[in-house]
Design a protein around this motif. Structure first.
Motif, short mmCIF file in Angstrom:
data_model
loop_
_atom_site.label_atom_id
_atom_site.label_comp_id
_atom_site.label_asym_id
_atom_site.label_seq_id
_atom_site.Cartn_x
_atom_site.Cartn_y
_atom_site.Cartn_z
N PHE A 104 -30.44 22.15 26.68
CA PHE A 104 -29.69 20.95 27.05
C PHE A 104 -28.67 21.26 28.15
O PHE A 104 -28.48 20.49 29.09
N ILE A 105 -28.01 22.41 28.03
CA ILE A 105 -27.04 22.82 29.05
C ILE A 105 -27.74 23.30 30.31
O ILE A 105 -27.39 22.92 31.43
N ASN A 106 -28.78 24.10 30.13
CA ASN A 106 -29.48 24.69 31.26
C ASN A 106 -30.12 23.64 32.17
O ASN A 106 -30.13 23.79 33.40
N LEU A 107 -30.66 22.58 31.60
CA LEU A 107 -31.34 21.55 32.38
C LEU A 107 -30.37 20.54 33.00
O LEU A 107 -30.81 19.59 33.65
N GLY A 108 -29.08 20.72 32.80
CA GLY A 108 -28.08 19.86 33.42
C GLY A 108 -27.74 18.61 32.63
O GLY A 108 -26.91 17.81 33.07
N TYR A 109 -28.35 18.44 31.46
CA TYR A 109 -28.08 17.25 30.66
C TYR A 109 -26.63 17.22 30.17
O TYR A 109 -26.00 16.16 30.11
N TYR A 110 -26.11 18.40 29.83
CA TYR A 110 -24.74 18.46 29.31
C TYR A 110 -23.73 18.09 30.40
O TYR A 110 -22.78 17.33 30.15
N ASP A 111 -23.92 18.59 31.60
CA ASP A 111 -23.02 18.25 32.71
C ASP A 111 -23.04 16.75 32.98
O ASP A 111 -22.00 16.13 33.21
N GLY A 112 -24.24 16.17 32.97
CA GLY A 112 -24.33 14.73 33.20
C GLY A 112 -23.66 13.94 32.11
O GLY A 112 -22.97 12.94 32.37
#
Length: 489
Positions: free
Chosen positions: A370-378
């Motif tokens: 989830f963090i690696n794919l950028g979902y957490y940042d979004g």
């Protein structure tokens, strides 16, 4: 009850054995009247002399007592027989219930915690704290990461016992993506995954605690931290806070461990000043104590610039840094992390392993993806924008409807602390009356070491309530307070 006439043991001893067993198992309670000697002899098809002899043996062992012209009764005070005792022998040790045993071990029963209805999400105006708006949770993205984590070729990675180790991918995401935002740069062996910040604090308190050790925490402060510290330290002291955060003075000299929430003080929302941070670090070195820093709201803080955490300023390895994914992702997932010196991480990993080997691997792998794919940042970008909007709505309405009640609610957070300026309406009365109108606000008396000091304080959170409900909810709260004041005048 029945007896076996073919057994080698005598009839009398069989009767004694069975009645004593029934008494010890609670099936024949204290004060119960036993069958008459004649009646029991008839039921068991034995002589009356056999029953009389059995009753006398039980009476000698103080299991039953004879009452004149009434019969035999189970004694009201029966000793406890251990497995190694012969039949009929009683121990001099008094029986204690499991509750009594626990009360002797636990010293935190009197510490209250902040309460809210379990079904708070069903209320129209849930101004609860530290919860998320579940409508904003990216279910589809999380489901996709779960699918990736459960990929068949990775089955052994997350389904096997990882001993005491964590998911390497999650450690790396914390090290490369999360901690650097807070000015913290750690090697992999300085990070441990926890089941939330509270789990990290418990592990730390076990390692530093002892009957001869002293812990210090903020006053007011986090009541669950108080329970943890009091359970593991012989002495817990309370250090007052002011507009700059924790006061640093000579009272810290006897501390072995100091627990602080410098970025967003719980529950006042005050941010510790840079001057006070440096003073605390200097005191730790001078007085030889260690610091636990709980940076619980770091990911969702929407200020354009915030002070760096104590861990980023420390060059003595006296800081144990606690972080969490709860505020940005979900409190129910219970994922957090601990950053400290490698030597401490080794001890913390071993300590954690005695309770649980590691947080669930499938959960760690999902969070890493989830963090690696950028979902957490979004997600964090959306959450911060939403929280800033909610804070402005609440701040404007509180200043309009309850201006004299507002005590604190710093920009960047999601909580406002209110209190009756005239000290006439205690917080519990306000909260209970508001609940009847569908408005949930929370009394924070448990945060104070002196209950009287916190009697009139309550908090209002905006992290989970819909923005469109904020104004109406505060207006209803204002009406409730006006009605209470009118009733008490």
């Amino acid at each position: 009850m029945s007896i076996d006439k073919t057994q080698s043991s005598g009839l009398r001893d069989q009767i004694v054995s069975q009645i004593s067993r029934l008494i010890f198992e609670g099936l024949m309670p204290s004060g119960l009247k036993l069958a008459s000697c004649r009646g029991l002899a008839r039921d068991l098809d034995v002589s009356i002399n056999t029953v009389v002899a059995a009753y006398r043996k039980l009476e000698e062992e103080q299991l039953i007592e004879a009452r004149p012209r009434s019969g035999y009764y189970v004694c009201s005070d029966v000793g406890i027989r251990t497995d190694g005792d012969a039949i009929g022998r009683t121990s001099t040790r008094q029986r204690t219930s499991i509750g009594q045993k626990l009360n002797k071990l636990r010293r935190t029963e009197e510490i209250e915690t902040i309460q809210r209805p379990n079904d708070w999400y069903k209320y129209d105006y849930p101004f609860v704290c530290n919860q998320i708006d579940d409508g904003a949770f990216p279910v589809a993205d999380w489901r996709e990461c779960t699918r990736l984590a459960m990929n068949r070729k990775h089955l052994k990675i997350w389904s096997a016992d990882g001993l005491y180790e964590d998911c390497f991918e999650l450690i790396e995401q914390v090290r490369q993506r999360i901690l650097p935002r807070r000015g913290i740069f750690e090697p992999s062996d300085s990070i441990l995954i926890t089941l939330g910040s509270q789990n990290g604090l418990f592990i730390t308190s076990l390692l530093f605690g002892g009957r001869d050790k002293t812990a210090v925490m903020e006053d007011p402060g986090y009541p669950d931290a108080r329970k943890i510290l009091q359970a593991n330290f012989g002495n817990v002291r309370f250090q007052p806070i002011d507009s700059e955060g924790l006061i640093v003075d000579e009272l810290l000299r006897e501390a072995d461990l100091v627990f602080v929430t410098p970025n967003r003080q719980h529950p006042t929302t005050v941010t510790m000043s840079e001057r006070r941070r440096k003073a605390l670090l200097q005191a730790a070195e001078e007085y030889d104590f260690y610091i636990v820093e709980d940076d619980y709201e770091c990911d969702v803080d929407y200020r354009h610039s915030t002070l760096l955490p104590l861990r980023s300023l420390d060059d003595t390895d006296r800081l144990i840094y606690l972080g969490s994914l709860s505020k940005g992702l979900s409190p129910g997932l219970r994922l957090g992390y601990l950053a400290a010196a490698p030597e401490f991480i080794d001890a913390a990993r071993d300590c954690r392993g005695m309770m649980m080997r590691h947080p669930p691997m499938i959960l760690q792998h999902t969070a890493a993806a989830f963090i690696n794919l950028g979902y957490y940042d979004g997600l964090l970008r959306r959450v911060r924008q939403n929280y800033e909007l909610r804070w402005h709505l609440a701040d404007t309405t509180i200043r309009e409807k309850l201006p004299h009640f507002l005590k604190t609610g710093e920009f960047g957070g999601t909580v406002f602390v209110l209190s009756d300026p005239e000290a006439r309406l205690d917080a519990m009365t306000i909260c209970q009356a508001a609940l009847k109108r569908g408005v949930i606000v929370e009394p924070i008396g448990p945060c104070f070491s002196n209950k009287t000091a916190g009697r009139y304080h309550f908090r209002l959170g905006v992290s989970s309530i819909q923005p469109g409900s904020i104004r109406k909810g505060i207006e209803l709260l204002s009406e409730v307070i006006s009605d209470l004041r009118a009733t008490n005048s």
